[in-house]
Design an enzyme around this catalytic site. Structure first.
Site, PDB file in Angstrom:
ATOM      1  CG  HIS A   1      11.186 -67.810  35.543  1.00 20.61           C
ATOM      2  ND1 HIS A   1      10.790 -66.793  36.392  1.00 20.61           N
ATOM      3  CD2 HIS A   1      11.335 -68.899  36.323  1.00 20.61           C
ATOM      4  CE1 HIS A   1      10.710 -67.273  37.627  1.00 20.61           C
ATOM      5  NE2 HIS A   1      11.031 -68.548  37.610  1.00 20.61           N
TER       6      HIS A   1
ATOM      7  CG  ASP B   1       9.271 -63.769  35.462  1.00 23.51           C
ATOM      8  OD1 ASP B   1       8.776 -64.516  34.596  1.00 23.51           O
ATOM      9  OD2 ASP B   1      10.255 -64.086  36.156  1.00 23.51           O
TER      10      ASP B   1
ATOM     11  CB  SER C   1       8.853 -69.367  40.049  1.00 23.37           C
ATOM     12  OG  SER C   1      10.030 -68.653  40.222  1.00 23.37           O
TER      13      SER C   1
HETATM   14  N1  ARG Z   1      15.701 -66.275  39.951  1.00 24.05           N
HETATM   15  C1  ARG Z   1      14.372 -66.718  39.600  1.00 24.05           C
HETATM   16  C2  ARG Z   1      14.196 -68.159  40.019  1.00 24.05           C
HETATM   17  O1  ARG Z   1      14.947 -68.668  40.765  1.00 24.05           O
HETATM   18  C3  ARG Z   1      14.111 -66.487  38.154  1.00 24.05           C
HETATM   19  C4  ARG Z   1      14.829 -67.386  37.232  1.00 24.05           C
HETATM   20  C5  ARG Z   1      14.556 -67.199  35.779  1.00 24.05           C
HETATM   21  N2  ARG Z   1      15.178 -66.046  35.202  1.00 24.05           N
HETATM   22  C6  ARG Z   1      16.447 -65.999  34.731  1.00 24.05           C
HETATM   23  N3  ARG Z   1      16.893 -64.870  34.295  1.00 24.05           N
HETATM   24  N4  ARG Z   1      17.240 -67.042  34.675  1.00 24.05           N
HETATM   25  O2  ARG Z   1      13.772 -69.054  39.403  1.00 24.05           O
HETATM   26  N1  GLU Z   2      12.520 -67.863  40.676  1.00 19.86           N
HETATM   27  C1  GLU Z   2      12.311 -68.880  41.630  1.00 19.86           C
HETATM   28  C2  GLU Z   2      11.548 -70.077  41.048  1.00 19.86           C
HETATM   29  O1  GLU Z   2      11.589 -70.360  39.917  1.00 19.86           O
HETATM   30  C3  GLU Z   2      11.649 -68.328  42.821  1.00 19.86           C
HETATM   31  C4  GLU Z   2      12.602 -67.482  43.502  1.00 19.86           C
HETATM   32  C5  GLU Z   2      13.170 -68.119  44.711  1.00 19.86           C
HETATM   33  O2  GLU Z   2      13.991 -69.030  44.644  1.00 19.86           O
HETATM   34  O3  GLU Z   2      12.711 -67.659  45.764  1.00 19.86           O
HETATM   35  O4  GLU Z   2      10.975 -70.862  41.734  1.00 19.86           O
END
Ligand code: ARG
Ligand code: GLU
Length: 714
Positions: free
Chosen positions: A82, A218, A649
């Site tokens: 991502h 990921d 991330s």
């Molecule tokens: N939750 C993760 C973060 O905060 C992954 C985000 C990307 N993935 C998604 N399905 N939107 O960034």
């Molecule tokens: N997916 C998140 C990012 O892009 C990390 C997950 C979180 O927020 O801890 O930074």
């Protein structure tokens, strides 16, 4: 739980909970003893050193808001899928759909350059509090204070940049109670090396996002290129792979429950020390509004993506961005409620008030803090709501961004050049633009603003709702009529209209831009925000900044038993914890890892997010896992109690020996309130098991050359 007896046994240690994002420079002083007690085998110098190669030399900011790490002596880096998403997408089209099919360079020559991507390493950091606060007097007006700090910081930044060799930045910590200088080095030639298909790299999609158990592969891989002297350079076909000071060896041993783990990376923003009034505003006013706006966007985009593969490619990245925060805010609100966070803060504030009232000196410094907080949040609340609606519903709209971008033409110093730049920008814009989808979004967003932002915050232009009612057009229809008018006539909604407008544009007819209905909408709405919403917001925010600084200082003074960590501010931090399961609801335990078994269990060709690639199924059937299996199983993800947030991330997850065991990519939904309040029993970071990535590279993608350049510890 720390008992009284254990307190006496370790009088030299301040107590440590699982939460915390620690400053690498200060590990030796405050943190390393506790880390070693919990299993870490190396030294503080191994993590951060300015004299010797250390882990910090292998960790970088990736793009605008992620972390990545080096995993070979040829500049190979790994981050999340991502995080590489927009780069992968930029190289994708219906003919070369790398998002869907994955991408693997089989030679250096096949690696793809990314003009707008760079990575940044920390060279060193330094406490510059004394220099930054030179000339500050506690009684000064905030604006004067800010001026002095800005000037002092700029001087330090300039003096340490070595004429542009480094990027330097002075950053406040503990809300301006401390300042650190960051000397950084940027690398601009970063090429795409590999990415699994989205059906792996984004497996579970937004359905599983923020959730455990999780099965997302990921990761994506890039390579840093440099000039012949191993120095950062702009892209050139002559550039060669970077030879780093340090890269991470990779452990194939896997993880067991309770193992020590550490995350190095760039957490973006947390607010652990805010008062109850702030949490109240966030949970009761701001989050509900933002959630509602994004829910509407999601519904519209999802329906169109479902219908049309082209729209899916065009909007997948935008959709993921919108849905990501939406889901986080939902989890955050639930978690904060479940934790009784407001009551907890109120209880703390009662103790705080008691502490203050017991001492004349404290009373004069901190006696009015809480009342002032209460007042300022009361004033801020309606403006914060209007502001959220403005940003979420209006400003973030793509077409408004496009209009904003072209606004530069009106005071252009070199019109032909700026026209060309806009033309180029518009290519990318229209590649991922769908007129119908965007029109529906716009239509819905102006309505949401109208209904949500409050009566006092409606710009003149919203009067169309009433005006049309004179013609007996119902409110609902009024939004349609207005939207249709804008979308049918604006240059921003049609590539041809835009291009012919640009063809005929000269300094003499620039006024035409001002007559464009979307441009006018953008300009009037923004002007309204700037004059009617922002000023009060700014006043309150400045006040809050100052209160936060004082409150933070007071909390440090009061809480002598605890070593407080500074809130995240997108600087390099170390979080540590252990591999750990959790109990999301009474009677249910979530294990600390998942396996390929679970991917197959979710398999469903009918559902986009769960459509397992055939090749992966075959490997699963044959149990062809090579050296990456554990007891015949392929582990996919694991969880641990490291305190992380957005920005982490792609962060390396390291074992007690300093070897890479995983790549951080998410948190669990039950724990997303950790940006505001951490709960050791519920908060977990989610990581990709590095062995799953290696298995995919070797067996699925058959890109063995990448495995061969890594250092695997068996
Ligand atoms: N939750 C993760 C973060 O905060 C992954 C985000 C990307 N993935 C998604 N399905 N939107 O960034
Ligand atoms: N997916 C998140 C990012 O892009 C990390 C997950 C979180 O927020 O801890 O930074």
């Amino acid at each position: 739980m720390l008992t009284l007896a254990s307190l006496f046994l370790f009088p030299q240690f301040k107590t440590k909970a699982d939460d915390g994002m620690w400053i690498p420079l200060l590990l030796k002083k405050y943190t390393i003893d506790d880390m070693r007690k919990k299993g870490f085998k190396l030294t503080a110098e191994d993590i951060y050193s300015i004299n010797n190669a250390s882990m910090k030399d292998a960790v970088m900011i990736f793009g605008g808001g992620c972390t990545a790490e080096l995993i070979s002596d040829r500049g190979l880096i790994i981050t999340n899928h991502h995080c590489g998403y927009s780069s992968i997408q930029a190289h994708s089209s219906i003919e070369h759909d790398y998002l869907t099919d994955g991408f693997w360079a089989m030679t250096d020559g096949e690696e793809l350059p990314n003009p707008s991507l760079s990575v940044t390493f920390l060279v060193r950091m330094e406490d510059v509090t004394a220099q930054v606060l030179k000339g500050i007097d506690e009684k000064m007006k905030e604006s004067v204070r800010a001026e002095i700090i800005k000037k002092n910081s700029a001087e330090i930044e300039k003096a340490t940049a070595e004429n542009g060799k480094y990027l330097t930045e002075v950053t406040p910590f503990f809300y301006g109670n401390q300042y650190y200088l960051f000397v950084q080095q940027e690398f601009k030639d970063v090429r795409l090396v590999g990415a699994p298909p989205s059906a792996i790299g984004k497996f579970g999609g937004d359905t599983d996002n923020w959730m455990w158990p999780r099965h997302t592969g990921d990761f994506s891989m890039f390579r840093i290129y440099v000039d012949k002297n191993n120095k950062p350079a702009a892209y050139s076909p002559e550039n060669v792979p970077y030879k780093p000071k340090k890269f991470f060896p990779i452990s194939l041993k896997g993880v067991k429950k309770d193992d020590f783990t550490m995350v190095l990376g760039y957490p973006g923003h947390t607010q652990e020390y805010i008062p109850s009034y702030a949490i109240k505003m966030i949970t009761e006013t701001e989050n509900p509004a933002r959630i509602a706006v994004r829910q509407s966007k999601i519904d519209i985009i999802a329906a169109d993506m479902e219908k049309d593969r082209g729209v899916r490619i065009q909007y997948s990245s935008k959709y993921a961005g919108i849905s990501n925060s939406w889901k986080k805010w939902i989890g955050e609100n639930r978690g904060l409620a479940r934790l009784h966070s407001i009551e907890k803060k109120e209880a703390f504030e009662t103790d705080f008030a008691k502490w203050v009232s017991g001492d004349k000196n404290l009373l004069s410094k901190y006696g009015t803090l809480l009342v002032e907080y209460q007042d300022v949040y009361k004033n801020l609340s309606p403006y914060a709501l209007a502001s959220d609606y403005f940003f979420e519903a209006i400003w973030r709209s793509e077409i408004i961004q496009f209009a904003n971008r072209s606004g530069g033409l009106t005071n252009s110093k070199d019109l032909p050049k700026d026209i060309e730049a806009l033309r180029k920008y518009s290519e990318g814009f229209f590649k991922d633009y769908n007129f119908e989808t965007d029109k529906k979004l716009f239509r819905k967003m102006i309505e949401m603003y109208y209904r949500g932002a409050g009566k006092d915050f409606q710009p003149e232009l919203m009067k169309f709702v009433n005006t049309l009612s004179i013609l007996e057009i119902a409110e609902n229809e009024a939004f349609d009529v207005f939207t249709n008018h804008l979308y049918q006539n604006s240059i921003f909604t049609d590539k041809q209209r835009l291009n012919s407008f640009l063809d005929g544009l000269t300094n003499d007819n620039l006024a035409q831009l001002l007559a464009d209905p979307i441009y006018k909408f953008y300009r009037d709405f923004t002007a309204f925000y700037v004059s009617k919403i922002r000023p009060e917001n700014d006043i309150a925010e400045t006040k809050i900044d100052s209160l936060n600084r004082i409150y933070m200082k007071a909390q440090i003074e009061m809480d002598t038993a605890r070593n407080l960590f500074p809130d995240a501010n997108f600087t390099l931090r170390v979080a540590y914890g252990k591999i750990s399961d959790y109990e999301p609801v009474d009677g249910v335990i979530y294990k600390h890892y998942t396996t390929l078994e679970g991917i197959l269990a979710k398999d469903n060709p009918e559902i986009y997010d769960y459509n397992v690639p055939q090749r992966l199924k075959e490997l699963y059937k044959a149990k062809d896992y090579g050296q990456y299996a554990e007891n015949g199983e392929m582990h996919v993800c694991f969880i641990a109690s490291n305190h992380t947030t957005g920005g982490n991330s792609g962060s390396p997850v390291i074992n007690a020996n300093g070897e890479l065991i995983g790549v951080n990519f998410d948190r669990n939904w039950e724990g997303t309130m950790s940006d505001i309040m951490y709960d050791p029993s519920q908060c977990r970071n989610i990581s990709l098991d590095i062995r799953y990535a290696l298995f995919l590279i070797e067996k699925f993608a058959a890109d063995k050359r990448l495995i061969d350049e890594m250092l695997l510890i068996k």
